[in-house]
Design a protein around this motif. Structure first.
Motif, PDB file in Angstrom:
ATOM      1  N   ALA A   1      -8.130  10.643   7.990  1.00  0.00           N
ATOM      2  CA  ALA A   1      -9.578  10.708   7.796  1.00  0.00           C
ATOM      3  C   ALA A   1     -10.326  10.029   8.941  1.00  0.00           C
ATOM      4  CB  ALA A   1      -9.945  10.057   6.461  1.00  0.00           C
ATOM      5  N   VAL A   2      -9.822   8.901   9.427  1.00  0.00           N
ATOM      6  CA  VAL A   2     -10.471   8.209  10.543  1.00  0.00           C
ATOM      7  C   VAL A   2     -10.439   9.070  11.793  1.00  0.00           C
ATOM      8  CG1 VAL A   2     -10.294   6.209  12.069  1.00  0.00           C
ATOM      9  CG2 VAL A   2     -10.031   5.918   9.604  1.00  0.00           C
TER      10      VAL A   2
ATOM     11  N   LYS B   1       1.439   7.222   1.289  1.00  0.00           N
ATOM     12  CA  LYS B   1       0.580   8.404   1.282  1.00  0.00           C
ATOM     13  C   LYS B   1      -0.875   8.019   1.485  1.00  0.00           C
ATOM     14  CE  LYS B   1      -0.528  12.448  -1.568  1.00  0.00           C
ATOM     15  NZ  LYS B   1      -0.253  13.146  -2.855  1.00  0.00           N
ATOM     16  N   THR B   2      -1.320   6.939   0.850  1.00  0.00           N
ATOM     17  CA  THR B   2      -2.708   6.502   1.007  1.00  0.00           C
ATOM     18  C   THR B   2      -2.996   6.079   2.439  1.00  0.00           C
ATOM     19  OG1 THR B   2      -2.671   5.737  -1.296  1.00  0.00           O
ATOM     20  CG2 THR B   2      -4.437   4.904   0.124  1.00  0.00           C
ATOM     21  N   VAL B   3      -2.047   5.373   3.059  1.00  0.00           N
ATOM     22  CA  VAL B   3      -2.232   4.929   4.443  1.00  0.00           C
ATOM     23  C   VAL B   3      -2.344   6.126   5.389  1.00  0.00           C
ATOM     24  CG1 VAL B   3      -1.201   3.625   6.332  1.00  0.00           C
ATOM     25  CG2 VAL B   3      -1.077   2.735   3.998  1.00  0.00           C
TER      26      VAL B   3
ATOM     27  N   LEU C   1       0.845  -1.192   0.000  1.00  0.00           N
ATOM     28  CA  LEU C   1       0.000   0.000   0.000  1.00  0.00           C
ATOM     29  C   LEU C   1       0.882   1.243   0.000  1.00  0.00           C
ATOM     30  CD1 LEU C   1      -2.724  -0.980   2.613  1.00  0.00           C
ATOM     31  CD2 LEU C   1      -2.990  -0.852   0.145  1.00  0.00           C
TER      32      LEU C   1
ATOM     33  N   LEU D   1      -3.240   9.250   4.667  1.00  0.00           N
ATOM     34  CA  LEU D   1      -4.493   9.983   4.443  1.00  0.00           C
ATOM     35  C   LEU D   1      -5.681   9.247   5.046  1.00  0.00           C
ATOM     36  CD1 LEU D   1      -4.029  11.206   0.753  1.00  0.00           C
ATOM     37  CD2 LEU D   1      -3.843  12.542   2.860  1.00  0.00           C
ATOM     38  N   GLY D   2      -5.702   7.917   4.920  1.00  0.00           N
ATOM     39  CA  GLY D   2      -6.786   7.152   5.531  1.00  0.00           C
ATOM     40  C   GLY D   2      -6.790   7.275   7.041  1.00  0.00           C
ATOM     41  N   PHE D   3      -5.583   7.245   7.646  1.00  0.00           N
ATOM     42  CA  PHE D   3      -5.490   7.377   9.100  1.00  0.00           C
ATOM     43  C   PHE D   3      -5.988   8.744   9.556  1.00  0.00           C
ATOM     44  CE2 PHE D   3      -2.989   8.257  12.982  1.00  0.00           C
ATOM     45  CZ  PHE D   3      -3.436   7.186  13.758  1.00  0.00           C
TER      46      PHE D   3
END
Length: 519
Positions: free
Chosen positions: A244-245, A236-238, A233, A240-242
């Motif tokens: 957002a949560v 950067k995606t990880v 993964l 951003l997801g963190f």
């Protein structure tokens, strides 16, 4: 006899080599791409040679020096040889064989991995042998890839019989299929592991090369097939997801109280309005009587208080009390209290602020506030004090009991570990003939389990132990015995004790062992 000899193309090639070695004493290059079956063909040739032919064999490695190559070859020519590894190969060779005509075959596999000067020294050996009155029956067979064989053959001149080049042709499609099923039967591979789709995949990748088929079957037996790398993964995606949560959780902490807080306050207010007012308590002559109108007014002011607070306000009410100021004054206020016989009370600003903010308070100081100011504390309950000491004694006794139990509990002594079995040097296993076989007794990723296995079966000093990689983790393999063929290795397995047969030992070629030793 090797299964390759069942095929006409391979059988004809071996017959031609035997004829050349016996009558012409040639210098032969055996060429073919990697995996074409050159090593298997050499193995078949050795099985067909006459007994009078002395075989001097060597499997080349890129790290070999020329002095080491000379030593490994000359040691096989005569018993207890005396030579200098720095001398040319022809000088030492003919000095050791002086007056002793011999029939020799120098078989060198992977000659392209050896130093370049070896080819010149071998050619000089053949040319010097041609000049002898009684020449030796000498044949040299070098195995290597196509390009190396063509370049080497073109550079060898000056001999009546030029060097020859024989190419190992790929197997035809029917020969490939027969070879695959014969080898799978020999290795006892279950039919469930070789469905039709898997067979077609192996044959399409082999392209007529027996070695590729053998390697595919080895991978099926040992499950050493390369694993596809798992997609990673993006960081950067990880991140951003963190983030957002975390944002969603923070939003919920603010929204949930805002949605349900007003409803809770409305319910609490309705419950307070519905609660009945406490009954008035009649006072003495100096204090006056509490009228029904005063009670109603006190009840209306103290809407948010509980039953106990309402009762205290009614009990402490005094008729001559005055209203407190609407704003807190900064200077200290001194007041006379007639019920304390001329004693003066100093009320600080924080007490006045407390009186202003507490609902339902008006007039004289409540009894609880007066007790706080004068330092009069309510007497402690003797029953509660008396009950505290037994509880402390019981807790102390319980701690002493648990301490005694923990002291009395002893950890069992650890079991004595089995002696550690040293790894076999890699050079020892690399020097083994690739055509020979050994017996794999055990394979495990747990080193203590291997040491325990060797100790239980009393195999110390009787086995070889080496380390390889299996699915990305260390893997330890226990081998025993050096046998000339797979049939000899299987016969040795049948002689093993029942305790070792439980582990289902199986024959393993040193070619596979040397491949697993490579990093």
């Amino acid at each position: 006899m090797s299964k390759l000899l069942q095929f006409p193309s391979q059988r004809q090639l071996v017959e031609r080599l035997l004829h050349l070695i016996e009558f012409n004493h040639p210098f032969i290059f055996l060429s073919g791409p990697a995996g074409s079956g050159r090593a298997t063909l050499c193995e078949s040739l050795l099985g067909r040679l006459p007994e009078k032919v002395t075989v001097v064999s060597l499997i080349g490695r890129p790290d070999m020096k020329m002095a080491e190559v000379r030593q490994l070859l000359l040691e096989q020519v005569v018993d207890r040889p005396l030579f200098n590894p720095q001398d040319a190969l022809a000088d030492s060779f003919f000095r050791m064989l002086e007056g002793k005509p011999a029939t020799l075959l120098l078989l060198i596999e992977r000659a392209s991995d050896l130093p370049a000067e070896l080819l010149g020294e071998l050619w000089a050996l053949c040319r010097h042998n041609d000049t002898l009155t009684r020449p030796h029956q000498l044949a040299i067979l070098l195995s290597g890839d196509d390009g190396w064989c063509r370049r080497g053959r073109a550079g060898l001149k000056g001999r009546a019989m030029p060097a020859l080049e024989l190419e190992v042709a790929p197997l035809s499609a029917p020969e490939q299929r027969i070879f695959l099923y014969e080898k799978a039967k020999t290795q006892k591979i279950p039919a469930s592991l070789l469905p039709k789709s898997k067979v077609e995949e192996i044959l399409s990748q082999a392209k007529g090369h027996p070695s590729t088929i053998m390697q595919a079957l080895e991978d099926i037996m040992t499950d050493r097939r390369p694993k596809k790398p798992q997609p990673k993964l993006p960081i950067k995606t990880v991140v951003l997801g963190f983030v957002a949560v975390i944002g969603i959780l923070l939003a919920l902490t603010y929204l949930v109280p805002a949605l349900f807080g007003d409803k809770q306050e409305d319910v609490a207010g309705s419950q307070a309005l519905d609660a009945p007012l406490p009954l008035p308590i009649p006072g003495d002559g100096s204090q006056g009587a509490v009228t029904q109108e005063g009670s109603a007014q006190s009840g209306a002011v103290g809407t948010g208080s509980g039953d106990q607070d309402s009762a205290a306000l009614v009990r402490d009410w005094q008729a001559e009390s005055q209203d407190l100021p609407k704003a807190v004054q900064s200077e200290t206020v001194t007041a006379d209290a007639g019920n304390y016989e001329g004693r003066r009370l100093v009320i600080s600003d924080d007490v006045v602020e407390k009186l202003m903010t507490q609902p339902g308070v008006s007039g004289a100081l409540p009894t609880q506030v007066v007790k706080e100011l004068t330092g009069e504390a309510a007497p402690a309950n003797p029953q509660s004090q008396a009950g505290t000491q037994p509880r402390q004694d019981a807790a102390s006794a319980q701690r002493q009991t648990s301490t005694a139990q923990s002291d009395s509990t002893k950890h069992p002594e650890p079991a004595v570990a089995a002696p550690r079995v040293p790894l076999t040097p890699v050079a020892t296993l690399q020097k083994k003939a690739r055509t020979h076989y050994s017996v794999q007794l055990m394979g495990a990723s747990n080193r203590p389990a291997v040491d325990k296995f060797v100790a239980e079966h009393r195999l110390a000093g009787k086995i070889w132990l080496y380390q390889t990689q299996f699915r990305g983790s260390p893997w330890f393999v226990v081998l025993q015995g050096d046998y000339g063929s797979a049939q000899q290795a299987k016969a040795a397995i049948r002689q093993l004790p029942p305790t070792l047969l439980k582990g289902q030992p199986w024959p393993k070629s040193f070619a596979q062992v040397q491949k697993e030793l490579k990093p």
